[in-house]
Design a protein around this motif. Structure first.
Motif, mmCIF file in Angstrom:
data_model
loop_
_atom_site.group_PDB
_atom_site.id
_atom_site.type_symbol
_atom_site.label_atom_id
_atom_site.label_comp_id
_atom_site.label_asym_id
_atom_site.label_seq_id
_atom_site.Cartn_x
_atom_site.Cartn_y
_atom_site.Cartn_z
ATOM 1 N N LYS A 162 15.053 0.223 1.124
ATOM 2 C CA LYS A 162 14.195 2.121 1.239
ATOM 3 C C LYS A 162 13.832 1.743 -0.044
ATOM 4 N N LYS A 163 14.134 1.639 -0.768
ATOM 5 C CA LYS A 163 12.380 2.137 -1.869
ATOM 6 C C LYS A 163 11.284 1.321 -2.011
ATOM 7 N N GLN A 164 11.698 -0.620 -1.453
ATOM 8 C CA GLN A 164 10.648 -0.941 -0.979
ATOM 9 C C GLN A 164 9.557 -0.280 -0.673
ATOM 10 N N VAL A 165 9.661 -0.127 0.544
ATOM 11 C CA VAL A 165 9.536 0.499 1.650
ATOM 12 C C VAL A 165 9.071 2.025 1.500
ATOM 13 N N SER A 166 8.844 1.519 0.881
ATOM 14 C CA SER A 166 8.151 3.405 -0.244
ATOM 15 C C SER A 166 7.138 3.389 -0.737
ATOM 16 N N GLU A 167 8.208 2.357 -1.846
ATOM 17 C CA GLU A 167 7.266 1.852 -2.822
ATOM 18 C C GLU A 167 5.385 0.998 -2.116
ATOM 19 N N LEU A 168 5.794 0.596 -0.422
ATOM 20 C CA LEU A 168 4.991 -0.305 -0.709
ATOM 21 C C LEU A 168 3.911 0.887 0.335
ATOM 22 N N LYS A 169 4.411 1.604 0.499
ATOM 23 C CA LYS A 169 3.584 2.770 2.024
ATOM 24 C C LYS A 169 2.817 3.646 1.283
ATOM 25 N N LYS A 170 3.925 3.891 -0.427
ATOM 26 C CA LYS A 170 2.610 4.812 -1.265
ATOM 27 C C LYS A 170 0.992 3.557 -1.922
ATOM 28 N N ASN A 171 1.430 2.678 -1.712
ATOM 29 C CA ASN A 171 0.293 1.683 -2.209
ATOM 30 C C ASN A 171 -0.955 1.290 -1.480
ATOM 31 N N ILE A 172 -0.598 1.572 -0.287
ATOM 32 C CA ILE A 172 -1.427 1.022 0.880
ATOM 33 C C ILE A 172 -1.942 2.443 1.015
ATOM 34 N N LYS A 173 -3.575 1.671 1.747
ATOM 35 C CA LYS A 173 -4.072 2.879 2.661
ATOM 36 C C LYS A 173 -4.188 3.389 3.702
ATOM 37 N N GLN A 174 -4.267 4.225 4.422
ATOM 38 C CA GLN A 174 -4.285 4.195 5.833
ATOM 39 C C GLN A 174 -5.140 3.303 7.311
ATOM 40 N N PRO A 175 -4.794 2.984 7.932
ATOM 41 C CA PRO A 175 -3.518 3.004 7.948
ATOM 42 C C PRO A 175 -2.184 2.734 7.608
ATOM 43 N N LYS A 176 -0.976 3.425 7.549
ATOM 44 C CA LYS A 176 0.441 2.939 7.129
ATOM 45 C C LYS A 176 1.448 2.167 7.880
ATOM 46 N N ASN A 177 0.994 1.941 9.348
ATOM 47 C CA ASN A 177 2.029 1.369 9.830
ATOM 48 C C ASN A 177 2.337 0.457 9.768
ATOM 49 N N SER A 178 1.330 -0.333 9.305
ATOM 50 C CA SER A 178 1.265 -2.353 9.064
ATOM 51 C C SER A 178 0.769 -2.678 7.748
ATOM 52 N N VAL A 179 0.507 -3.473 7.192
ATOM 53 C CA VAL A 179 -0.173 -4.190 6.139
ATOM 54 C C VAL A 179 -0.207 -6.173 6.182
ATOM 55 N N ALA A 180 -0.889 -6.277 5.549
ATOM 56 C CA ALA A 180 -1.369 -8.234 5.801
ATOM 57 C C ALA A 180 -0.137 -8.859 4.513
ATOM 58 N N MET A 181 0.118 -9.893 4.859
ATOM 59 C CA MET A 181 1.101 -10.882 3.560
ATOM 60 C C MET A 181 0.525 -12.063 3.637
ATOM 61 N N TRP A 182 0.900 -12.275 2.253
ATOM 62 C CA TRP A 182 1.052 -13.573 1.664
ATOM 63 C C TRP A 182 2.327 -13.965 1.060
ATOM 64 N N GLY A 183 2.831 -15.151 0.681
ATOM 65 C CA GLY A 183 3.591 -16.293 -0.165
ATOM 66 C C GLY A 183 2.575 -17.273 -0.892
ATOM 67 N N PHE A 184 3.976 -17.203 -1.763
ATOM 68 C CA PHE A 184 4.040 -18.922 -2.790
ATOM 69 C C PHE A 184 5.286 -19.290 -2.320
ATOM 70 N N SER A 185 5.565 -20.169 -2.451
ATOM 71 C CA SER A 185 6.802 -21.753 -2.550
ATOM 72 C C SER A 185 6.783 -22.571 -3.922
ATOM 73 N N THR A 186 5.793 -22.737 -4.564
ATOM 74 C CA THR A 186 5.713 -23.338 -5.553
ATOM 75 C C THR A 186 6.379 -22.488 -6.877
ATOM 76 N N GLN A 187 6.349 -24.253 -8.348
ATOM 77 C CA GLN A 187 6.558 -22.862 -9.206
ATOM 78 C C GLN A 187 4.670 -22.487 -9.716
ATOM 79 N N LYS A 188 4.179 -23.331 -9.309
ATOM 80 C CA LYS A 188 2.569 -22.991 -9.560
ATOM 81 C C LYS A 188 2.021 -21.498 -8.853
ATOM 82 N N GLY A 189 2.625 -21.696 -7.396
ATOM 83 C CA GLY A 189 2.255 -20.006 -7.248
ATOM 84 C C GLY A 189 3.045 -18.719 -7.837
#
Length: 283
Positions: free
Chosen positions: A37-64
């Motif tokens: 719940k805390k992570q969702v709250s902080e995420l929503k606080k940081n994103i701009k409108q609209p707040k119902n969806s967001v893009a996402m990316w991730g790394f798997s390597t040590q460099k990433g």
């Protein structure tokens, strides 16, 4: 200070990931099943409108992981494919989450999850070639490549954003400085301190006779003892294995001292070496 990161989606698998979680954003309602719940709250606080969806990316390597560790909310990310930066976004939040990573991206070719996740908002289409990027960043090498991702150091980050997104960069900078952060963060680190020879310091200042060995102007002020204020500088820095001896030391005004540590131009080094030769010929 905004820092710039670049991620690539050049191969087929990476491009599918892009289509799935950046081109098609992730509903916050789905993320609630994987984040606290805390992570969702902080995420929503940081994103701009609209707040119902967001893009996402991730790394798997040590460099990433290293890139991910350095990211903070407000940093900028470019998406790169086929020799073009085609998307710009703002990093809103980051989490380490294996379950979320497996759900959307599975595992990489070595069986690792893309668990170092960051969320992106304020996304805009751009069209910046590698040549344009190199010119803005002042990279001399035309073969600069990202190899999956890159963190662009400061001041190159500033140079790119200022040159290629002038008005947007100014607006983001103004928004950033308006935020109140209070007292600065503290950090501890090990520092190597070199013991300087006081006789060398005294000698070069005495021989300078109140004038900078580089610009030849008089010292800008006097210290509390009434002596011209000059600073001892080692032509080859002690940190670079330079000698703490008279033939490697000069007296500089504060401005030229900072100039040497910032630029260390060959022409200035040559001028200082000539000054030492002239100064020490009767030593």
């Amino acid at each position: 200070m905004m820092r710039l990161f670049v991620v690539t989606c050049s191969n087929t698998k990476a491009y599918r990931h892009y289509q799935k979680t950046i081109e098609s954003t992730i509903p916050i309602s789905v993320l609630k099943n994987y984040l606290t719940k805390k992570q969702v709250s902080e995420l929503k606080k940081n994103i701009k409108q609209p707040k119902n969806s967001v893009a996402m990316w991730g790394f798997s390597t040590q460099k990433g992981e290293g890139f991910w560790q350095d990211m903070v909310a407000g940093d900028v990310v470019y998406i790169y494919r086929k020799k073009e930066h085609f998307l710009r976004g703002r990093i809103a939040y980051k989490v380490k989450n294996i379950s979320l990573a497996k759900k959307d991206w599975g595992l990489d070719d070595k069986g690792r999850p893309y668990k170092y996740i960051f969320f992106i908002d304020d996304i805009s289409k751009i069209s910046i070639t590698q040549k344009q990027f190199n010119k803005a960043a002042n990279y001399s090498s035309p073969i600069y490549s990202y190899l999956g991702g890159a963190k662009i150091d400061y001041p190159e980050s500033k140079n790119v954003l200022k040159a290629l997104h002038g008005n947007w960069y100014k607006q983001q900078t103004k928004k950033s400085v308006k935020k109140k952060t209070g007292k600065p963060r503290k950090s501890k680190r090990d520092v190597t301190v070199y013991a300087r020879r006081q006789d060398v310091v005294d000698y070069v200042k005495e021989e300078a006779n109140g004038k900078c060995d580089l610009c030849l102007n008089s010292a800008p002020f006097k210290n509390k003892y009434g002596e011209p204020y000059l600073e001892c500088h080692h032509i080859k820095r002690l940190a670079d294995n330079g000698d703490d001896d008279h033939y490697n030391a000069v007296a500089l005004c504060p401005n030229c001292h900072r100039r040497m540590h910032s630029l260390n131009r060959k022409s200035d080094i040559k001028k200082l070496k000539n000054r030492v030769t002239s100064r020490d010929k009767n030593l």
